[in-house]
Design an enzyme around this catalytic site. Structure first.
Site, short mmCIF file in Angstrom:
data_model
loop_
_atom_site.label_atom_id
_atom_site.label_comp_id
_atom_site.label_asym_id
_atom_site.label_seq_id
_atom_site.Cartn_x
_atom_site.Cartn_y
_atom_site.Cartn_z
N SER A 164 -17.17 6.89 -3.83
CA SER A 164 -16.69 6.17 -2.64
C SER A 164 -16.63 7.06 -1.41
O SER A 164 -16.05 6.65 -0.40
CB SER A 164 -15.29 5.59 -2.91
OG SER A 164 -14.36 6.62 -3.18
N GLY A 182 -1.47 -0.40 -12.71
CA GLY A 182 -1.04 -0.08 -11.36
C GLY A 182 -0.37 1.27 -11.31
O GLY A 182 -0.12 1.91 -12.34
N PRO A 183 -0.09 1.76 -10.12
CA PRO A 183 0.53 3.09 -9.97
C PRO A 183 1.96 3.08 -10.48
O PRO A 183 2.56 2.02 -10.70
CB PRO A 183 0.47 3.33 -8.45
CG PRO A 183 0.39 1.97 -7.85
CD PRO A 183 -0.37 1.13 -8.83
N GLY A 230 5.99 3.19 -10.63
CA GLY A 230 7.07 2.76 -9.77
C GLY A 230 6.91 1.41 -9.11
O GLY A 230 7.69 1.06 -8.23
N LYS A 239 -6.55 1.19 -1.34
CA LYS A 239 -7.03 2.06 -0.26
C LYS A 239 -6.56 1.54 1.10
O LYS A 239 -6.14 2.33 1.97
CB LYS A 239 -8.55 2.14 -0.30
CG LYS A 239 -9.10 2.86 -1.53
CD LYS A 239 -10.62 2.83 -1.55
CE LYS A 239 -11.18 3.55 -2.77
NZ LYS A 239 -12.65 3.50 -2.83
N GLY A 259 7.00 -1.49 -10.91
CA GLY A 259 7.74 -2.50 -11.64
C GLY A 259 7.03 -3.09 -12.83
O GLY A 259 7.37 -4.21 -13.25
#
Length: 843
Positions: A736, A377-378, A380, A779, A382
């Site tokens: 995409s 995941g990105p 920040g 997105k 957690g």
């Protein structure tokens, strides 16, 4: 023997000996550990080449007992440093090979820091001693008797020591004046006896005392074998005398053959014995115990001065310190675990569900091997803190290993024991730190490892992260299997595109998407705001933070998937409030002091203590949007969708990045030319092909979409098209953007604007089909953060909508499409005649 060719320097650096005495004419290896001597070696021996830099004063302690104060003896031996060996790992340790030159007396200490330096007086010189022996008849007779007795001692060693001939040659080349010191250092003598020899400056007395030691050594060699046929009492007495050192033990001739006093240091012996006790009580597996005992026997035979001694000892200490069998007991309360995870983290339902499943299976089957979870995941959101919470929930130890930037496989597998300074890899180092064999180990940033000439660390992780292999993980340093099957490995990554497929196959991927605005508000209330208030010396009564102000910070000052920037902005607000509170407190305190001076002494006595220090009824500071502007500056992000989409040739696409989802404007313009297409914006090959594909599809339908002139000439053949993706400094690639580019071209040539509340994603084919893409949740959340409420998605991505939060699905409309014509119908409010005809003909 090495003799000085000139007088000693007036000042000498001092090296202090413990329980040993160096006599002139003898050599000795000295292990140096104290800081003062290490500094002396570094500055005087390793950086200079002059004679004064290699001659040092070796001085024994006044007392050999460890419990008494370390006082310098008045006499010492000036010595030349022949060799310096040592290592700085795991701790500094140098070994000096020194040869005694002559005696000296310490007159006074002239410097104590950084090491001892003393003014000395030379007491004997070899040339003067030889001249004295030639002049003095008594000394000549003593020297002859001494040499005769020494030769008899050496002849007694013939057949017992293989180097007797070399020993005879050595004694034959020693001057008569140096014989007492040399023989006293070779034969067996106590510390005080050698100290007495050192103190004897008179040459006649030195000959007599050394002669006594040589004669005693001869008697000891004659009685070195037990009496045959004698009473049992005599045999026991012989063994007792041998142990007490009253006569030479069988190993003594080897020491004499070396010409050195190699008495083992008591500390080293005690440490080896303590290490053996730890090995036998460490509950090692059978294969590890055999290797440890074999290495221990090798260590006992190795002199402490050898560099390999420290390496072997360090290896055994690692063997003992590793948790071969020690482990913690898991807490398997499912309800409590769920409550703990909900308390520590808001949202992340998919991740929490997987952890609860692991705990439930572990409760039913205790032999479950640790799974390899990978949180993707990105930044920040957690990921790292969830790993720590999992360890607390299980009751296990936690250790984090950062893999970002690692490009050497030795960081994972360790270094081979072929050189000094080798050490195990980070996996075993983490286990040694936590002290148990079943911790939770977080492999942070597993997607940011690199390659180099030293190997590929990602390939070294294959064995670590394979549950079928890691129970026999072999570190290059230990070179024996170690069981990692009970370790719960958790990896974190921002993207899986840079993780090798073989390593990715060994991990169970759990996607951790970004947070919605509502989730960020809840996280701010529960975690971020209390934390920042505590760090800035505030409490909840000092600040009134309404939800509207939180939304303003989230939408106007941060646009991220995680909450790191949000936490920094909350901290900035708290700092501004802290200034206001501090000024208000000071102002109120000053007014109270001023009013107190005007009151009478009786009224001052009746006032409650502390009333003037802090006002009791201080109001909470309200956070308004104006205060946010003063504290954080003007808004960083503003809604520019309506402004950008006010002209034809612009559409909003959606992109996935390692930082989360993002909206992406695509612009196009046309001009007269030869039908060329220009692409800018630092695009990858995939996006360039998508643009070429979109243009080819549109040209194949130029008539249907009114892209031909009245005489039937294709306008695209004599028109150059320029397609631009803003933020050109950021690389862009991925399959995409096809539907977005088609929409931009149709908007450009039809002169119609796309809807300002619509974003889209999907890839197309030459036949006009819309293909599914990935990263739908990220997105959609990016579109939601940007204020867009309509999203065009491929119909085959309908299953991905189930992962969206309910509030996002309620606030947004999703248009699912199969073909490009469906995209165009949903992207425009009013269609041009050509578009209407084309779309109606397809229905």
């Amino acid at each position: 023997m090495v003799v000085p060719n000139r007088d000693l320097p007036k000042r000498l650096p001092l090296l202090i000996l413990k329980d040993k005495v160096l006599l002139p004419g003898s050599s000795m290896r000295i292990a140096v550990r104290d800081n003062a001597s290490l500094r002396m070696i570094d500055t005087r021996l390793l950086r200079k080449d002059t004679l004064s830099s290699v001659i040092i004063g070796v001085v024994p302690r006044r007392s050999a007992k460890e419990d008494e104060e370390s006082l310098l003896h008045a006499f010492g031996t000036a010595s030349v440093v022949v060799q310096v060996t040592g290592t700085n790992w795991p701790k500094p340790l140098y070994t000096l090979l020194v040869t005694g030159l002559c005696r000296f007396r310490i007159d006074r200490i002239v410097m104590e820091e950084p090491y001892l330096i003393a003014e000395v007086t030379q007491l004997d010189k070899p040339s003067e001693q030889e001249a004295e022996i030639r002049k003095n008849a008594d000394l000549t007779m003593l020297a002859e008797e001494f040499r005769l007795c020494s030769n008899e001692l050496v002849n007694m060693l013939d057949g017992r020591v293989p180097f007797v001939s070399r020993l005879k040659d050595m004694l034959g080349g020693i001057p008569d004046g140096s014989l007492p010191d040399t023989l006293a250092s070779i034969v067996k003598a106590s510390y005080f006896e050698k100290l007495e020899i050192l103190n004897t400056v008179d040459l006649i007395e030195r000959f007599k005392k050394s002669l006594h030691l040589v004669r005693r050594q001869k008697e000891g060699l004659r009685g070195s074998h037990p009496p045959k046929g004698g009473p049992e009492f005599n045999r026991r007495m012989w063994k007792s005398n041998t142990k007490r050192g009253n006569m030479l033990v069988p190993k003594e001739p080897k020491r004499i053959s070396k010409g050195l006093d190699d008495d083992d240091d008591n500390d080293d012996e005690d440490d080896v014995e303590e290490l053996e006790r730890r090995i036998r009580s460490a509950d090692l597996p059978e294969h590890a115990f055999k290797v440890a005992i074999k290495e221990l026997k090798r260590l006992k035979k190795m002199p402490p001065q050898f560099p390999e001694h420290a390496t072997a000892r360090n290896y055994l200490e690692w063997m003992v310190d590793l948790p071969w069998s020690k482990e913690t007991t898991d807490k398997l309360d499912i309800s409590q675990a769920r409550a703990d995870l909900d308390h520590d983290h808001y949202g992340l339902e998919k991740l929490k569900k997987r952890v609860i499943e692991y705990l439930a299976v572990r409760k039913l089957k205790n032999s479950l091997k640790g799974p390899i979870l990978c949180f993707v995941g990105p930044p920040g959101v957690g990921k790292t803190s969830v790993g720590r919470s999992i360890a607390n929930t299980l009751g296990r130890e936690f250790q984090r290993i950062s893999l970002g930037g690692i490009c050497d496989q030795s960081d994972i597998r360790g270094h081979r024991r072929t050189y000094i300074g080798s050490m195990p890899g980070r996996i075993l180092n983490a286990l040694k730190t936590v002290g148990v064999r079943n911790p939770v180990i977080l492999l942070d940033e597993v997607d940011k490892m690199g390659k180099s000439l030293h190997g590929d660390p990602a390939s070294a992780l294959l064995e670590v992260l394979d549950p079928e292999q890691n129970w026999t993980f072999v570190d290059h340093y230990l070179n024996i299997p170690f069981d990692l099957s009970q370790v719960l490995f958790i990896a974190t990554a921002n993207t899986v595109s840079t993780i090798p497929p073989a390593l990715l196959d060994r991990m169970e991927l759990i996607m951790v998407p970004g947070y919605t605005q509502e989730e960020k508000i809840a996280i701010t209330k529960r975690h971020l705001l209390p934390k920042q208030l505590k760090e800035h010396g505030l409490n909840e009564k000092d600040i009134d933070f309404p939800e509207d102000s939180m939304k303003a910070i989230i939408s106007n000052y941060t646009r991220e998937a995680g909450v790191r920037s949000l936490e920094r902005k909350i901290g900035g607000v708290c700092r501004a409030v802290a200034v206001q509170v501090a000024e208000a407190t000071r102002s109120a305190s000053g007014q109270a002091e001023k009013s107190g001076e005007q009151e009478s002494k009786e009224q001052e006595a009746d006032k409650p203590k502390g009333k003037s220090d802090k006002p009791a009824d201080r109001e909470a500071f309200l956070i308004t949007e104006k205060f946010l502007t003063d504290a954080l500056g003007p808004p960083v992000f503003e809604s520019e969708v309506a402004q950008r989409l006010s002209t034809p040739g612009v559409a909003v696409g959606l992109a996935w990045t390692a930082m989360g989802g993002e909206i992406m404007f695509v612009e196009a313009t046309r001009m007269g030319g030869e039908g060329k297409i220009t692409l800018t914006g630092q695009l990858g090959d995939v996006m360039k092909e998508s643009a070429q594909l979109a243009l080819s599809w549109l040209r194949s339908r130029s008539t249907e979409y009114c892209l031909t002139s009245e005489d039937g000439v294709d306008l695209l053949e004599r028109t150059d098209v320029h397609i631009h993706f803003p933020a050109g400094a950021v690389g862009k690639d991925g399959p995409s953007a096809g539907v977005t580019i088609v929409t931009v071209l149709v908007s450009l040539f039809s002169g119609r604007c796309t809807r300002s509340d619509t974003a889209m994603t999907g890839e197309i084919t030459l036949r006009g089909l819309v293909l599914p893409v990935g990263g739908i949740k990220e997105k959609v959340l990016a579109a939601h953060r940007a204020g867009l409420r309509r999203v065009i998605l491929p119909r085959r991505n309908e299953k991905d909508l189930s992962e969206l939060p309910d509030n996002v699905k309620d606030e947004m409309d999703f248009i699912l499409v199969n073909r490009v014509e469906d995209v165009l119908r949903a992207a425009f409010d009013d269609e041009s005649p050509g578009m209407a005809q084309a779309i109606s003909s397809k229905l």
